[in-house]
Structures are given as structure tokens and as C-alpha cells.
Design an enzyme around this catalytic site. Sequence first.
Site, PDB file in Angstrom:
ATOM      1  CE  LYS A  96      -0.482   2.161 -10.762  1.00  0.00           C
ATOM      2  NZ  LYS A  96      -0.708   0.703 -10.566  1.00  0.00           N
TER       3      LYS A  96
ATOM      4  NE  ARG B 241      -5.457   1.843  -7.005  1.00  0.00           N
ATOM      5  CZ  ARG B 241      -4.199   1.478  -6.730  1.00  0.00           C
ATOM      6  NH1 ARG B 241      -3.324   2.343  -6.302  1.00  0.00           N
ATOM      7  NH2 ARG B 241      -3.843   0.223  -6.893  1.00  0.00           N
TER       8      ARG B 241
ATOM      9  NE  ARG C 120       2.858  -6.984  -6.957  1.00  0.00           N
ATOM     10  CZ  ARG C 120       2.103  -5.917  -7.229  1.00  0.00           C
ATOM     11  NH1 ARG C 120       2.579  -4.934  -7.951  1.00  0.00           N
ATOM     12  NH2 ARG C 120       0.863  -5.858  -6.796  1.00  0.00           N
TER      13      ARG C 120
ATOM     14  NE  ARG D 152       0.830  -5.781  -3.052  1.00  0.00           N
ATOM     15  CZ  ARG D 152       0.615  -4.719  -3.828  1.00  0.00           C
ATOM     16  NH1 ARG D 152       1.645  -4.055  -4.339  1.00  0.00           N
ATOM     17  NH2 ARG D 152      -0.607  -4.309  -4.081  1.00  0.00           N
TER      18      ARG D 152
ATOM     19  NE  ARG E 222      -4.600  -5.394  -6.153  1.00  0.00           N
ATOM     20  CZ  ARG E 222      -3.331  -5.747  -6.354  1.00  0.00           C
ATOM     21  NH1 ARG E 222      -2.985  -7.011  -6.314  1.00  0.00           N
ATOM     22  NH2 ARG E 222      -2.436  -4.838  -6.579  1.00  0.00           N
TER      23      ARG E 222
HETATM   24  P1  AMP Z   1      -1.077  -0.694  -4.957  1.00  0.00           P
HETATM   25  O1  AMP Z   1       0.177  -1.069  -4.239  1.00  0.00           O
HETATM   26  O2  AMP Z   1      -0.986   0.676  -5.578  1.00  0.00           O
HETATM   27  O3  AMP Z   1      -1.530  -1.745  -5.922  1.00  0.00           O
HETATM   28  O4  AMP Z   1      -2.218  -0.579  -3.839  1.00  0.00           O
HETATM   29  C1  AMP Z   1      -2.574  -1.670  -3.040  1.00  0.00           C
HETATM   30  C2  AMP Z   1      -3.928  -1.428  -2.403  1.00  0.00           C
HETATM   31  O5  AMP Z   1      -3.885  -0.253  -1.595  1.00  0.00           O
HETATM   32  C3  AMP Z   1      -5.061  -1.186  -3.403  1.00  0.00           C
HETATM   33  O6  AMP Z   1      -5.623  -2.376  -3.912  1.00  0.00           O
HETATM   34  C4  AMP Z   1      -6.041  -0.408  -2.519  1.00  0.00           C
HETATM   35  O7  AMP Z   1      -6.718  -1.260  -1.622  1.00  0.00           O
HETATM   36  C5  AMP Z   1      -5.106   0.473  -1.700  1.00  0.00           C
HETATM   37  N1  AMP Z   1      -4.824   1.750  -2.391  1.00  0.00           N
HETATM   38  C6  AMP Z   1      -3.641   2.183  -2.888  1.00  0.00           C
HETATM   39  N2  AMP Z   1      -3.757   3.379  -3.454  1.00  0.00           N
HETATM   40  C7  AMP Z   1      -5.057   3.742  -3.320  1.00  0.00           C
HETATM   41  C8  AMP Z   1      -5.815   4.873  -3.719  1.00  0.00           C
HETATM   42  N3  AMP Z   1      -5.264   5.908  -4.371  1.00  0.00           N
HETATM   43  N4  AMP Z   1      -7.129   4.891  -3.391  1.00  0.00           N
HETATM   44  C9  AMP Z   1      -7.706   3.884  -2.721  1.00  0.00           C
HETATM   45  N5  AMP Z   1      -7.057   2.778  -2.337  1.00  0.00           N
HETATM   46  C10 AMP Z   1      -5.734   2.701  -2.623  1.00  0.00           C
END
Ligand code: AMP
Length: 218
Positions: A13, A88, A127, A160, A171
Amino acid sequence: MRLIFLGPPGVGKGTQAQRLSETHKVPKISTGDILREAVQKNTSLGAKAKSFIDAGMLVPDDVVIEMVREGLKEPDCQKGYIMDGFPRTIEQAEALEKMLKETGSIIQQVLNFQLSDEELVRRLSGRRSCPHCQTVYNLAFHPPKQEGACDQCKSLLVQRSDDEPQTILKRLEVYQRQTRPLISYYEGQKLLININAVGSVEDVFERVVSAVQKGKMG
Ligand code: AMP
């Protein structure tokens, strides 16, 4: 254009949000990117978020909600935005609804990206991303032109820390428990459009553009 991109980690996404943001000249609000940048820069937000991100858990709602509230005030977001990775949790979705009500605006569509767990794990494991310009690659199906280096800025690509095997599983579990309920939440509001995320970035992007076009007409 005010859209939410919903889906499990690794579904693509973020890549799709980036493309749509470029082709349709709409800013993208990616909470993951904002948090990673804060961690990199060692800000107080970054210090709060780091342990949650590294453990594959969600950063507390109040922290993320405040971040988005600030983001939405930016001048470039006044005409629209793509939310990538937010909301989320149901609590975040309710907070967003309240924020939008205050400004008299609404979300137009929620695109829900779907992919099997097996493929999610494959994508997350392959990734690699650029710590400098945030461009995302995948060793299996979207490799950089030169091994290990970003096509855009030539920086050294990194994995990452939360894309390591144990954290990936955590996750996915967190997604099932805390984020998946948003599907019925937005279905109930008649905003949800499912997007099949199987295939190449280009294939999926065609589906995204077509869903957005249909949404505009409907
Ligand atoms: P992402 O890059 O969107 O996969 O986000 C990486 C990490 O950032 C997630 O595993 C969470 O620890 C944190 N994170 C990102 N977006 C949110 C959100 N909306 N609410 C809480 N934690 C978030």
C-alpha cells in the site's frame, strides 16, 4: 481526493500510495514514514516510538493521532491526501472522523489491499528501502538497477529492522487483532473498496486508478 489505504504490512500500500501521490499530485500522509524519520532524527517523538516499532507493535494511539492532526493542518493537505497506514485501530478511525467533522470534510474512499499471508511474508522479507529518500524496492520483483543502491539517490539500501522474520510474524498478528476490524468498520460506512494486491506494482496500480475513477463517478 481524500483516501485511506488499508491493508496488512507488506501488501504494497505504501508503494501504491507513493505512485498515486506522484501521478495525481496529492500528498501522502504515511504515519510509518513520519515515525521512521523521527526515529532516525532522534526526536522526542522518535524516542517514544522506537521500542514499539522495533517490537512490531503499534505506537500508542494518542501519539499517532496527534501526529496526523498536525499533518492535516499542512497547507498542501487542504485539497486532499492519501492516508497510508493510518488509521490502524478503531480508536484512530474514530479520532479521524472527529477531526474531519470539525473541518467539515469527509473520507471519500477506503481502499483495502488484499493478499495471502504467504505472499505478505515473501514481500516483507525481500523489502529493502532507501534511508535517504524512502524509495522502496523488493529483491524478488522490484530490485534496484544496481545491487544494494537506490536508483534515485544512490544511497545504500537497508532492510528495515521490523522486517526481520520474528518481527514480521508479530506485525501480522497485530494487524489481525487491531487493524483488521477496520474492514467491517468502513464496510459499514459504505466506503470500502477491495483491491486485489496480487501481481506487479503496475498491475495493482491499474486497479487502484480504476477504483479511484469509479469512486469519483459514484
Ligand atoms: P508501516 O511503515 O506503516 O508498516 O509502519 C511501521 C511501524 O510504525 C508499525 O509497525 C508501527 O509500529 C508504527 N506505525 C505506523 N503507523 C501506525 C499507526 N497508524 N498506529 C500505530 N503505529 C503505527
